[in-house]
Enzyme design. Structure first.
Site, PDB file in Angstrom:
ATOM      1  N   VAL A  12       0.857  -1.188   0.000  1.00 40.39           N
ATOM      2  CA  VAL A  12       0.000   0.000   0.000  1.00 40.39           C
ATOM      3  C   VAL A  12       0.895   1.241   0.000  1.00 40.39           C
ATOM      4  O   VAL A  12       1.987   1.220   0.566  1.00 40.39           O
ATOM      5  CB  VAL A  12      -0.985   0.061   1.192  1.00 40.39           C
ATOM      6  CG1 VAL A  12      -1.977  -1.063   1.139  1.00 40.39           C
ATOM      7  CG2 VAL A  12      -0.247   0.061   2.516  1.00 40.39           C
ATOM      8  N   CYS A  13       0.455   2.273  -0.688  1.00 42.96           N
ATOM      9  CA  CYS A  13       1.310   3.449  -0.791  1.00 42.96           C
ATOM     10  C   CYS A  13       0.514   4.736  -0.854  1.00 42.96           C
ATOM     11  O   CYS A  13      -0.662   4.753  -1.147  1.00 42.96           O
ATOM     12  CB  CYS A  13       2.166   3.439  -2.046  1.00 42.96           C
ATOM     13  SG  CYS A  13       2.155   1.981  -3.010  1.00 42.96           S
ATOM     14  N   THR A  14       1.218   5.821  -0.621  1.00 39.09           N
ATOM     15  CA  THR A  14       0.685   7.160  -0.839  1.00 39.09           C
ATOM     16  C   THR A  14       1.712   7.927  -1.664  1.00 39.09           C
ATOM     17  O   THR A  14       2.898   7.889  -1.352  1.00 39.09           O
ATOM     18  CB  THR A  14       0.479   7.895   0.505  1.00 39.09           C
ATOM     19  OG1 THR A  14      -0.312   7.075   1.359  1.00 39.09           O
ATOM     20  CG2 THR A  14      -0.204   9.227   0.300  1.00 39.09           C
TER      21      THR A  14
END
Ligand SMILES: *[C@@H]1O[C@H](CO)[C@@H](O)[C@H](O)[C@H]1NC(C)=O
Ligand SMILES: *[C@@H]1O[C@H](CO)[C@@H](O)[C@H](O)[C@H]1NC(C)=O
Ligand SMILES: *[C@@H]1O[C@H](CO)[C@@H](O)[C@H](O)[C@H]1NC(C)=O
Ligand SMILES: *[C@@H]1O[C@H](CO)[C@@H](O)[C@H](O)[C@H]1NC(C)=O
Ligand SMILES: *[C@@H]1O[C@H](CO)[C@@H](O)[C@H](O)[C@H]1NC(C)=O
Length: 260
Positions: A12-14
């Site tokens: 998961v990333c931003t």
């Protein structure tokens, strides 16, 4: 093969791209992998994430003694999730967990029932071969891929930044920076930007709050620092295409470890 697929599923990333008042572009990303795999009761950590943490590497891809592009990657991982072509563009890829194809697509590909390009191989191809922001934008929005994805792209001049939302076969949306309308940054997590994120996984609102509180400043590196420290994350990369700066940091996730 499984090792390479693994990263694309449990990540998961931003990502944030931002423009400073002088028109320079900055790009940052937080990335978490191995999330939810094997809670280590004794150590209160995600066991797989701990095992993989030492594999984070910075790689410079060189041709004829000249750096073609730089990336933060994992040893043995052949795709690219985070990269910069100095002076030309910066690029990150975030997973899009959509029912539209999704990882059933990857399984079908293994079984030989699907064609299309690996998402993180397209980014690698673009980093190696594209020579401008426009060309990379074009390739990232038009090439057929194996599963949905978000591509976050920053160029080297004012206004050149976008989030490309992809399904396998088509480009669903291109969200461009628009400083005239006050849109001086774009935040992408793992949800379509025009829809609300899952309430239990809202990494977007805190990132926006943080950007709004910092405000648009000269040298967005400083603006982005509070953002990158916001989430408990595996690695953080800060890139400035105009300044030729590429920095990455290993992060640890103290107990209780949650990525947001
Ligand atoms: C748990 O922590 C101990 C002590 O820090 C360390 O020796 C051990 O390798 C850790 N276990 C895992 C699975 O990371
Ligand atoms: C690359 O640079 C190194 C050190 O500057 C030099 O020894 C080597 O010959 C160069 N290689 C090529 C292919 O130009
Ligand atoms: C970049 O282009 C060259 C020449 O067309 C090709 O051989 C190479 O495979 C491409 N790079 C990637 C990563 O696809
Ligand atoms: C931006 O990229 C173009 C190539 O696409 C290059 O010609 C130009 O020098 C770059 N500008 C800066 C400020 O790096
Ligand atoms: C951030 O600022 C923008 C533009 O003023 C506004 O539309 C948005 O609601 C703000 N978001 C948060 C989380 O503060």
């Amino acid at each position: 093969l499984l090792y390479n697929i693994f990263y694309e599923i449990f990540t998961v990333c931003t990502s944030v791209v931002a423009e400073d008042p002088s028109g320079k572009l900055y790009h940052a990303r937080n990335l978490d992998f191995g999330l939810l795999l094997g809670w280590d009761v004794k150590n209160n950590t995600w066991a797989v994430a701990e095992l993989l943490r030492p594999l984070v590497v910075n790689v410079n891809f060189v041709r004829n003694n000249k750096t073609v592009f730089m990336s933060t990657s994992f040893a043995g991982y052949v795709g690219m999730l985070t990269g910069m072509k100095p002076g030309i563009f910066t690029l990150t890829m975030n997973e899009r967990y959509s029912l539209d194809g999704g990882y059933i697509g990857v399984l079908e590909w293994i079984l030989g029932k699907r064609d299309g390009m690996w998402m993180s191989f397209l980014t690698r191809n673009v980093l190696e071969n594209a020579t401008s922001y426009e060309e990379s934008k074009n390739l990232l929005s038009k090439t057929k891929i194996l599963a949905p994805a978000y591509f976050i792209l920053g160029g080297n001049k004012s206004g050149d930044a976008c989030v490309i939302t992809r399904s396998r076969n088509s480009c669903l949306n291109i969200w461009d920076l628009d400083t005239n309308q006050g849109q001086w940054y774009l935040v992408e997590t793992n949800y379509d930007h025009w829809k609300a994120p899952l309430p239990i996984d809202d990494r977007r609102t805190p990132a926006m709050k943080c950007m709004n509180a910092s405000g648009q400043k000269v040298n967005c590196f400083m603006t982005l620092l509070p953002f990158v420290s916001l989430q408990l994350t595996t690695y953080t990369a800060l890139m400035s295409v105009s300044d030729g700066k590429f920095e990455s940091y290993l992060r640890t996730c103290p107990d209780p470890c949650m990525p947001w």
